[in-house]
Design an enzyme around this catalytic site. Structure first.
Site, mmCIF file in Angstrom:
data_model
loop_
_atom_site.group_PDB
_atom_site.id
_atom_site.type_symbol
_atom_site.label_atom_id
_atom_site.label_comp_id
_atom_site.label_asym_id
_atom_site.label_seq_id
_atom_site.Cartn_x
_atom_site.Cartn_y
_atom_site.Cartn_z
ATOM 1 N N ARG A 50 79.298 13.582 89.806
ATOM 2 C CA ARG A 50 79.077 15.216 89.235
ATOM 3 C C ARG A 50 78.431 15.946 90.163
ATOM 4 N NH1 ARG A 50 79.547 11.667 85.279
ATOM 5 N NH2 ARG A 50 78.461 10.672 86.767
ATOM 6 N N THR A 51 77.200 15.399 90.984
ATOM 7 C CA THR A 51 76.311 16.354 91.846
ATOM 8 C C THR A 51 77.147 16.795 92.858
ATOM 9 O OG1 THR A 51 74.241 15.327 90.822
ATOM 10 C CG2 THR A 51 74.175 16.630 92.532
ATOM 11 N N LYS A 79 73.666 4.082 113.389
ATOM 12 C CA LYS A 79 73.105 3.731 114.799
ATOM 13 C C LYS A 79 71.634 3.882 114.835
ATOM 14 C CE LYS A 79 77.019 5.964 116.860
ATOM 15 N NZ LYS A 79 77.531 7.271 117.747
ATOM 16 N N ARG A 100 71.001 14.075 98.875
ATOM 17 C CA ARG A 100 70.711 12.970 97.912
ATOM 18 C C ARG A 100 70.141 11.907 98.773
ATOM 19 N NH1 ARG A 100 73.757 11.160 92.632
ATOM 20 N NH2 ARG A 100 72.691 12.968 91.871
ATOM 21 N N HIS A 128 65.067 15.684 90.500
ATOM 22 C CA HIS A 128 66.501 16.444 90.554
ATOM 23 C C HIS A 128 66.797 17.564 90.046
ATOM 24 C CE1 HIS A 128 70.696 15.996 90.642
ATOM 25 N NE2 HIS A 128 70.910 14.924 89.858
HETATM 26 C C1 NCD Z 1 71.605 11.052 87.729
HETATM 27 C C2 NCD Z 1 70.730 10.892 88.952
HETATM 28 O O1 NCD Z 1 71.460 10.728 90.206
HETATM 29 O O2 NCD Z 1 69.712 10.804 88.972
HETATM 30 N N1 NCD Z 1 72.791 11.552 87.908
HETATM 31 C C3 NCD Z 1 73.413 12.651 87.964
HETATM 32 O O3 NCD Z 1 73.184 13.281 88.881
HETATM 33 N N2 NCD Z 1 73.860 13.213 86.841
HETATM 34 C C4 NCD Z 1 71.475 10.079 86.426
HETATM 35 C C5 NCD Z 1 71.482 8.666 86.703
HETATM 36 O O4 NCD Z 1 72.142 8.291 87.929
HETATM 37 O O5 NCD Z 1 71.242 8.070 85.817
#
Ligand code: NCD
Length: 298
Positions: A50-51, A79, A100, A128
């Site tokens: 999703r993100t 590396k 991320r 997040h």
């Molecule tokens: C979340 C995350 O990555 O923290 N996912 C997301 O971005 N919707 C929640 C999760 O992974 O449980």
């Protein structure tokens, strides 16, 4: 230069402003060439559906393009390149970075080496913020965000979405009800911070004890990847599940949210109930992230 690393980087006026802009965008009031010629860099050191995809889609809808690092295995990380060097280099290629990373604090560190804005798309068990903005936005579609009773259910120790959301809710006078398996409680430092700021945080043994009082139920997945070993995960796995039976007698206006992905913590039979808003929530990732990209790049 505006970085969005923690939801704490935004005050309530800025959050409201982003949500107002997201609402305009969702009702098609935006320029399709708003970010024309800009490039977004996506660096994902952890899995994402999703993100990553919604940031890419958001960028495309604003007329910009995206550049993805690809898998960690295919990059110079293997590396031995440091995050600081990777960020310095990528800063020269793009106009903003979405990062991320499995380590808490990685996005803050990256922002210190970046010459372009950085948006934290999840740093380990940290924060997040883009998820929180779309969570709040989804709540606001159903009710006024003021003095709500919000239940945070699940892995509140490692769940970064719960950490960011709890802080954001404290700006809107919410009462936070926490329900988590033993050992997965909201970190004490965060609870102290919330309480010192005047937010009521009430811990409950079982969801059934509080579900009828809630305006919002925010369900989270147990973050297996952050557990030290699989036996400690299996001790808590499948220890809670939202079912239509459990929701009998809740407020008519209750909404059930989940950042997704879900495993077995929400019974699929809940999906067709009026409370279930989690798929709308994930769709809201597009207008909210469009508003965020405009904020940091325009
Ligand atoms: C979340 C995350 O990555 O923290 N996912 C997301 O971005 N919707 C929640 C999760 O992974 O449980």
């Amino acid at each position: 230069m505006t970085h969005i690393i923690s939801i704490r980087d935004l005050d309530r006026a800025e959050i409201d402003d982003l949500m107002d802009n997201a609402r305009k965008i969702q009702s098609h009031h935006f320029s399709e060439s708003s970010l024309k010629g800009k490039i977004l860099g996506l660096l994902f050191f952890e899995p994402s559906t999703r993100t990553r995809m919604s940031f890419e889609a958001a960028m495309a809808r604003l007329g910009g393009s995206s550049l993805t690092m690809g898998s960690v295995e295919a990059s110079s990380i293997t590396k031995g390149e440091t995050l600081a060097d990777t960020i310095r280099v990528v800063s020269g290629y793009v106009d903003a970075i979405i990062l991320r990373h499995p380590k808490e604090g990685a996005a803050r560190l990256a922002s210190e080496f970046a010459s372009v804005p950085v948006i934290n798309a999840g740093d380990g068990a940290g924060q997040h913020p883009s998820q929180t903005l779309l969570d709040l936005y989804t709540i606001r579609q159903s009710m006024k965000i003021d003095k709500l009773n919000v239940g945070l259910l699940g892995d509140l120790r490692y769940g970064r979405t719960a950490h960011s959301l709890a802080h954001a809710l404290s700006l809107y006078n919410a009462t936070i009800h926490t329900i988590s398996p033993k050992g997965l409680e909201l970190p004490g430092t965060l609870v102290d911070e919330l309480r010192e700021g005047g937010t009521e945080v009430i811990d409950h043994e079982n969801i059934i004890d509080v579900v009828k009082d809630l305006d919002v139920l925010y369900v989270t997945r147990i973050q297996r990847e952050r557990f030290p070993d699989s036996s400690s995960y299996f001790k808590v796995a499948s220890s809670y599940r939202i079912t239509p039976e459990l929701l009998a007698g809740v407020k008519d206006s209750l909404i059930v949210l989940h950042p997704l992905p879900r495993l077995d913590e929400i019974d699929p039979r809940v999906d067709s109930l009026p409370y279930a808003k989690y798929f709308e929530q994930s769709n809201n990732g597009i207008p909210v992230r469009m508003a965020m990209l405009e904020k940091v790049m325009k």
